[in-house]
Motif scaffolding. Structure first.
Motif, short mmCIF file in Angstrom:
data_model
loop_
_atom_site.label_atom_id
_atom_site.label_comp_id
_atom_site.label_asym_id
_atom_site.label_seq_id
_atom_site.Cartn_x
_atom_site.Cartn_y
_atom_site.Cartn_z
N LEU A 190 0.83 -1.21 0.00
CA LEU A 190 0.00 0.00 0.00
C LEU A 190 0.86 1.26 0.00
N ARG A 191 1.92 1.21 0.79
CA ARG A 191 2.83 2.36 0.84
C ARG A 191 3.59 2.52 -0.47
N LYS A 192 4.03 1.41 -1.03
CA LYS A 192 4.83 1.44 -2.25
C LYS A 192 4.03 1.86 -3.48
N LEU A 193 2.80 1.34 -3.60
CA LEU A 193 2.02 1.55 -4.82
C LEU A 193 1.05 2.72 -4.73
N VAL A 194 0.55 3.02 -3.52
CA VAL A 194 -0.49 4.04 -3.38
C VAL A 194 -0.08 5.13 -2.39
N THR A 195 1.10 5.02 -1.81
CA THR A 195 1.63 5.95 -0.80
C THR A 195 0.73 6.03 0.43
N VAL A 196 0.05 4.95 0.75
CA VAL A 196 -0.75 4.88 1.97
C VAL A 196 0.14 4.45 3.11
N SER A 197 0.33 5.31 4.09
CA SER A 197 1.20 5.01 5.22
C SER A 197 0.41 4.42 6.37
N LEU A 198 1.13 3.94 7.38
CA LEU A 198 0.49 3.40 8.57
C LEU A 198 -0.32 4.49 9.28
N SER A 199 0.21 5.72 9.28
CA SER A 199 -0.53 6.82 9.92
C SER A 199 -1.81 7.14 9.15
N ASP A 200 -1.78 6.98 7.82
CA ASP A 200 -3.00 7.18 7.03
C ASP A 200 -4.06 6.15 7.43
N MET A 201 -3.64 4.91 7.58
CA MET A 201 -4.57 3.86 7.98
C MET A 201 -5.12 4.12 9.38
N TRP A 202 -4.24 4.55 10.27
CA TRP A 202 -4.68 4.85 11.63
C TRP A 202 -5.72 5.97 11.63
N HIS A 203 -5.48 7.00 10.83
CA HIS A 203 -6.43 8.10 10.74
C HIS A 203 -7.77 7.61 10.19
N ALA A 204 -7.74 6.69 9.24
CA ALA A 204 -8.97 6.18 8.63
C ALA A 204 -9.81 5.38 9.61
N VAL A 205 -9.16 4.67 10.54
CA VAL A 205 -9.91 3.79 11.46
C VAL A 205 -10.06 4.39 12.86
N SER A 206 -9.45 5.57 13.11
CA SER A 206 -9.47 6.12 14.47
C SER A 206 -10.88 6.45 14.95
N ARG A 207 -11.70 7.04 14.10
CA ARG A 207 -13.06 7.38 14.51
C ARG A 207 -13.89 6.11 14.75
#
Length: 444
Positions: free
Chosen positions: A404-421
């Motif tokens: 995800l990070r390599k192909l779409v630049t989705v980082s772990l912090s991005d994922m955390w932000h998406a699921v935090s709420r």
């Protein structure tokens, strides 16, 4: 009720159609499983689980990925429609022949003679499913899900009626066999009534090679993921009893009813959308993270709820004889959560035209499960199987973060932000449910 329009409108409209449809289908699925559990015994569920494992094996090991190729290919759908239909029809007949011939061997492997006629009857599923209207994929490709919703709803209601009727009448495993065959046959017939267009048998060699070329990684990934997802059923069926397999099958079905179904449905809507915007990386990233956030709003609370109320859920809904399924259900709820996350990223990779990623991640998952499964089942029974598959799926998701990070630049912090709420909402719900449960238990 309209069709066409900008991509964003089509995605939102498709989400509304499929969301309402899936909510209805989930309710129907729960009703079906509860009725079946009340009328049938665990060993019947286990026997059907063995039969479905064999049919799924043949289906998966011959899956050419033609539907996915038709959705993501940039050329005209119309020119490839008849070739795709012909390839799928040929495959369906060949699969039916293979299953019919291999049925006695499968029955001998599990030492259950009744499996042979069951599998031979289930071979009809391959024939009927291969004859479905190929224009289903055209509707998915253009994100037009209204008629697909009509089709799924009509099929589900008729199938539910047939299955429950057969169960009340027969009270044996043949009720489940009849229900499955009838469901696929009804869906094939209705697909031509609800969705316009009738393909013809025709084969263009160049188009066939193009479709099969994309599908080769789909086939490889499907084979690996099948072994990873069915190895627990096969080993339980061999090392333990069909009754234990029945408990495991019920727990697995209950946990997947919402989580995996919702994530796969959302992803199937988004896959053609991903394909259309794959050259716009920021838009692709936003679409994926929004999808994750929305799906987790439902799946995280569902997972927590299943873990917290597993025992009363099983006893009240399914009956006291199913209580051995409680612990596997709690463990498999975790599996369902991470399976949902894996499905969301897997369909993203397919929509981007890189299905090879799913194959690599599937190999990792299979390796871990293969190492853990037998010793865990021998030591902890069906709960050990649940732990093994859960560890495997968590490892697959963690490894998928790299791609995800390599192909779409989705980082772990991005994922955390998406699921935090969704996570915060779930934690609040868990505190309330836990407090109420403790108060109820203390008063009794």
């Amino acid at each position: 009720m309209s069709e066409g329009g900008p991509l964003k409108n089509r995605v939102v409209r498709s989400g509304l159609w499929v969301g309402v449809s899936d909510a209805s289908l989930a309710v129907l699925g729960i009703v079906r499983s509860v009725v079946m559990a009340r009328l049938l015994t665990p060993d019947i569920f286990g026997l059907m689980g063995l039969a479905q494992s064999a049919t799924t094996a043949i289906e998966t090991f011959t899956r050419p990925g033609i539907g996915e190729a038709l959705i993501v290919r940039q050329q005209s759908f119309e020119e490839a429609r008849s070739t795709g239909f012909t390839l799928l029809a040929i495959r369906g007949v060949l699969m039916a022949i293979v299953l019919t011939l291999s049925a006695p061997w499968v029955a001998r492997f599990y030492a259950r003679d009744e499996l042979s006629p069951m599998l031979q009857a289930l071979s009809l599923v391959f024939v009927f499913s291969s004859l479905q209207n190929i224009n289903i994929f055209a509707k998915r490709r253009e994100l037009e899900f209204r008629q697909l919703t009509y089709l799924s709803q009509a099929t589900a209601w008729v199938s539910l009626t047939v299955t429950i009727g057969a169960t009340v009448w027969l009270r044996n495993v043949w009720a489940l066999v009849i229900g499955q065959v009838a469901s696929v046959a009804i869906g094939a017939v209705l697909s031509y009534w609800i969705i316009p267009g009738s393909p013809r048998l025709s084969l263009n060699s160049a188009i066939a090679r193009d479709l099969m070329s994309y599908g080769k990684f789909i086939t490889g990934a499907s084979m690996v993921l099948f072994v990873a997802s069915q190895l627990d059923v096969i080993v339980i069926g061999k090392l333990l009893s069909v009754e234990q397999l029945g408990f495991y099958a019920l727990a697995f079905t209950a946990t997947q009813q919402v989580s995996t179904t919702l994530s796969k449905t959302a992803s199937s809507i988004m896959m053609p959308a991903y394909s259309k915007v794959k050259s716009d990386l920021p838009a692709l990233k936003r679409a994926f993270l929004r999808t994750v956030s929305l799906v987790m709003l439902v799946i995280l609370p569902t997972t927590a709820g299943m873990i917290l109320v597993a025992a009363p859920l099983i006893e009240v809904v399914y009956g006291a004889r199913w209580l051995p399924a409680v612990e596997p259900l709690r463990l498999l709820a975790v599996f369902g959560l991470f399976m949902s996350l894996v499905a969301l990223s897997g369909y993203l990779f397919q929509g981007m035209g890189v299905p090879s990623v799913a194959f690599k991640l599937g190999v990792l998952r299979l390796t871990i499960i293969a190492i853990l499964l037998v010793p865990m089942i021998q030591r902890y029974g069906i709960s050990g199987a649940a732990v093994s598959v859960s560890i495997g799926i968590v490892a697959q998701w963690l490894a998928g973060l790299y791609f995800l990070r390599k192909l779409v630049t989705v980082s772990l912090s991005d994922m955390w932000h998406a699921v935090s709420r969704p996570l915060a909402t779930t934690l609040a719900m868990a505190v309330v449910v836990g407090t109420l449960s403790a108060a109820i238990e203390g008063s009794t």
